[in-house]
Motif scaffolding. Sequence first.
Motif, PDB file in Angstrom:
ATOM      1  N   LEU A   1      30.411  78.697   2.503  1.00  0.00           N
ATOM      2  CA  LEU A   1      29.098  79.134   2.973  1.00  0.00           C
ATOM      3  C   LEU A   1      28.573  80.285   2.113  1.00  0.00           C
ATOM      4  O   LEU A   1      27.413  80.272   1.678  1.00  0.00           O
ATOM      5  N   ARG A   2      29.421  81.262   1.864  1.00  0.00           N
ATOM      6  CA  ARG A   2      28.998  82.413   1.056  1.00  0.00           C
ATOM      7  C   ARG A   2      28.627  81.987  -0.363  1.00  0.00           C
ATOM      8  O   ARG A   2      27.649  82.481  -0.928  1.00  0.00           O
ATOM      9  N   ARG A   3      29.395  81.079  -0.936  1.00  0.00           N
ATOM     10  CA  ARG A   3      29.077  80.581  -2.284  1.00  0.00           C
ATOM     11  C   ARG A   3      27.751  79.827  -2.305  1.00  0.00           C
ATOM     12  O   ARG A   3      27.152  79.670  -3.357  1.00  0.00           O
ATOM     13  N   ASN A   4      27.311  79.371  -1.143  1.00  0.00           N
ATOM     14  CA  ASN A   4      26.070  78.611  -1.060  1.00  0.00           C
ATOM     15  C   ASN A   4      24.927  79.406  -0.440  1.00  0.00           C
ATOM     16  O   ASN A   4      23.969  78.826   0.077  1.00  0.00           O
ATOM     17  N   GLY A   5      25.035  80.737  -0.510  1.00  0.00           N
ATOM     18  CA  GLY A   5      23.911  81.595  -0.152  1.00  0.00           C
ATOM     19  C   GLY A   5      23.891  82.161   1.249  1.00  0.00           C
ATOM     20  O   GLY A   5      22.989  82.935   1.582  1.00  0.00           O
ATOM     21  N   TRP A   6      24.833  81.800   2.079  1.00  0.00           N
ATOM     22  CA  TRP A   6      24.869  82.327   3.450  1.00  0.00           C
ATOM     23  C   TRP A   6      25.236  83.799   3.406  1.00  0.00           C
ATOM     24  O   TRP A   6      26.151  84.203   2.696  1.00  0.00           O
ATOM     25  N   LYS A   7      24.530  84.610   4.173  1.00  0.00           N
ATOM     26  CA  LYS A   7      24.727  86.064   4.156  1.00  0.00           C
ATOM     27  C   LYS A   7      25.444  86.585   5.398  1.00  0.00           C
ATOM     28  O   LYS A   7      25.390  87.763   5.702  1.00  0.00           O
ATOM     29  N   GLY A   8      26.117  85.720   6.113  1.00  0.00           N
ATOM     30  CA  GLY A   8      26.851  86.152   7.295  1.00  0.00           C
ATOM     31  C   GLY A   8      26.109  85.890   8.587  1.00  0.00           C
ATOM     32  O   GLY A   8      26.591  86.218   9.662  1.00  0.00           O
ATOM     33  N   PHE A   9      24.941  85.296   8.503  1.00  0.00           N
ATOM     34  CA  PHE A   9      24.166  84.933   9.685  1.00  0.00           C
ATOM     35  C   PHE A   9      23.156  83.862   9.286  1.00  0.00           C
ATOM     36  O   PHE A   9      22.931  83.628   8.101  1.00  0.00           O
ATOM     37  N   GLY A  10      22.602  83.242  10.288  1.00  0.00           N
ATOM     38  CA  GLY A  10      21.598  82.213  10.048  1.00  0.00           C
ATOM     39  C   GLY A  10      22.119  80.829  10.361  1.00  0.00           C
ATOM     40  O   GLY A  10      23.322  80.616  10.532  1.00  0.00           O
ATOM     41  N   PRO A  11      21.208  79.886  10.453  1.00  0.00           N
ATOM     42  CA  PRO A  11      21.554  78.528  10.859  1.00  0.00           C
ATOM     43  C   PRO A  11      22.476  77.803   9.886  1.00  0.00           C
ATOM     44  O   PRO A  11      22.339  77.908   8.672  1.00  0.00           O
ATOM     45  N   ILE A  12      23.419  77.074  10.476  1.00  0.00           N
ATOM     46  CA  ILE A  12      24.321  76.172   9.751  1.00  0.00           C
ATOM     47  C   ILE A  12      24.191  74.839  10.489  1.00  0.00           C
ATOM     48  O   ILE A  12      24.927  74.584  11.432  1.00  0.00           O
ATOM     49  N   PRO A  13      23.213  74.020  10.114  1.00  0.00           N
ATOM     50  CA  PRO A  13      22.880  72.845  10.925  1.00  0.00           C
ATOM     51  C   PRO A  13      23.985  71.792  11.022  1.00  0.00           C
ATOM     52  O   PRO A  13      24.529  71.358  10.014  1.00  0.00           O
ATOM     53  N   TRP A  14      24.274  71.402  12.260  1.00  0.00           N
ATOM     54  CA  TRP A  14      25.226  70.328  12.533  1.00  0.00           C
ATOM     55  C   TRP A  14      24.707  69.015  11.950  1.00  0.00           C
ATOM     56  O   TRP A  14      25.498  68.185  11.493  1.00  0.00           O
ATOM     57  N   SER A  15      23.412  68.814  11.947  1.00  0.00           N
ATOM     58  CA  SER A  15      22.833  67.556  11.471  1.00  0.00           C
ATOM     59  C   SER A  15      23.077  67.310   9.985  1.00  0.00           C
ATOM     60  O   SER A  15      22.977  66.170   9.528  1.00  0.00           O
ATOM     61  N   HIS A  16      23.411  68.350   9.239  1.00  0.00           N
ATOM     62  CA  HIS A  16      23.746  68.198   7.820  1.00  0.00           C
ATOM     63  C   HIS A  16      25.242  67.917   7.742  1.00  0.00           C
ATOM     64  O   HIS A  16      26.077  68.812   7.913  1.00  0.00           O
ATOM     65  N   GLU A  17      25.605  66.663   7.502  1.00  0.00           N
ATOM     66  CA  GLU A  17      27.003  66.224   7.613  1.00  0.00           C
ATOM     67  C   GLU A  17      28.014  67.090   6.858  1.00  0.00           C
ATOM     68  O   GLU A  17      29.093  67.368   7.393  1.00  0.00           O
ATOM     69  N   PRO A  18      27.741  67.552   5.631  1.00  0.00           N
ATOM     70  CA  PRO A  18      28.737  68.396   4.949  1.00  0.00           C
ATOM     71  C   PRO A  18      29.047  69.714   5.675  1.00  0.00           C
ATOM     72  O   PRO A  18      30.096  70.303   5.448  1.00  0.00           O
ATOM     73  N   ASN A  19      28.170  70.162   6.573  1.00  0.00           N
ATOM     74  CA  ASN A  19      28.440  71.364   7.367  1.00  0.00           C
ATOM     75  C   ASN A  19      29.437  71.093   8.490  1.00  0.00           C
ATOM     76  O   ASN A  19      30.034  72.020   9.038  1.00  0.00           O
ATOM     77  N   GLN A  20      29.622  69.844   8.836  1.00  0.00           N
ATOM     78  CA  GLN A  20      30.427  69.514  10.010  1.00  0.00           C
ATOM     79  C   GLN A  20      31.899  69.860   9.864  1.00  0.00           C
ATOM     80  O   GLN A  20      32.554  70.157  10.866  1.00  0.00           O
ATOM     81  N   GLY A  21      32.427  69.864   8.656  1.00  0.00           N
ATOM     82  CA  GLY A  21      33.830  70.266   8.484  1.00  0.00           C
ATOM     83  C   GLY A  21      34.040  71.695   8.931  1.00  0.00           C
ATOM     84  O   GLY A  21      34.970  71.989   9.700  1.00  0.00           O
TER      85      GLY A  21
END
Length: 137
Positions: free
Chosen positions: A75-95
């Motif tokens: 998540l951090r490598r992909n721009g996440w800053k420790g908060f904010g949406p991580i959508p379940w509908s996006h299949e690669p997020n499901q792991g």
Amino acid sequence: MSLHGNLLGPEPTRLPVDPAAAALAAGEDPADVAAANPASSLAWATLAENALAENHTVAAYAYARTGYHRGLDQLRRNGWKGFGPIPWSHEPNQGFLRALGALLRAAEAIGETDEVERIRGFLTDSDPAAAAALGVS
């Protein structure tokens, strides 16, 4: 703190396709897949879910925590800053979200109440649909 509905909040984080997804979908042994793809949250989540199903709670906790930490790295490598949406509908997020759900269930099973509440909040803040899909809402 939930940022869903806040138009000024961060953009949802969408992870790239997990390199272990195809092997798992093909029915390969999750332990072999995790060994070959140790950065895969999906492989670790699968191991954790299998361990929970077999009442191997401590192993499930360890697998889920590994998947959770590997997911935080991604998540951090992909721009996440420790908060904010991580959508379940996006299949690669499901792991990552499945690892988080498995960690919640394992922590609950061993009586780690503070951890359960922290994870439940994190999961719901990431995407309420994830908590519902995982049956931990």
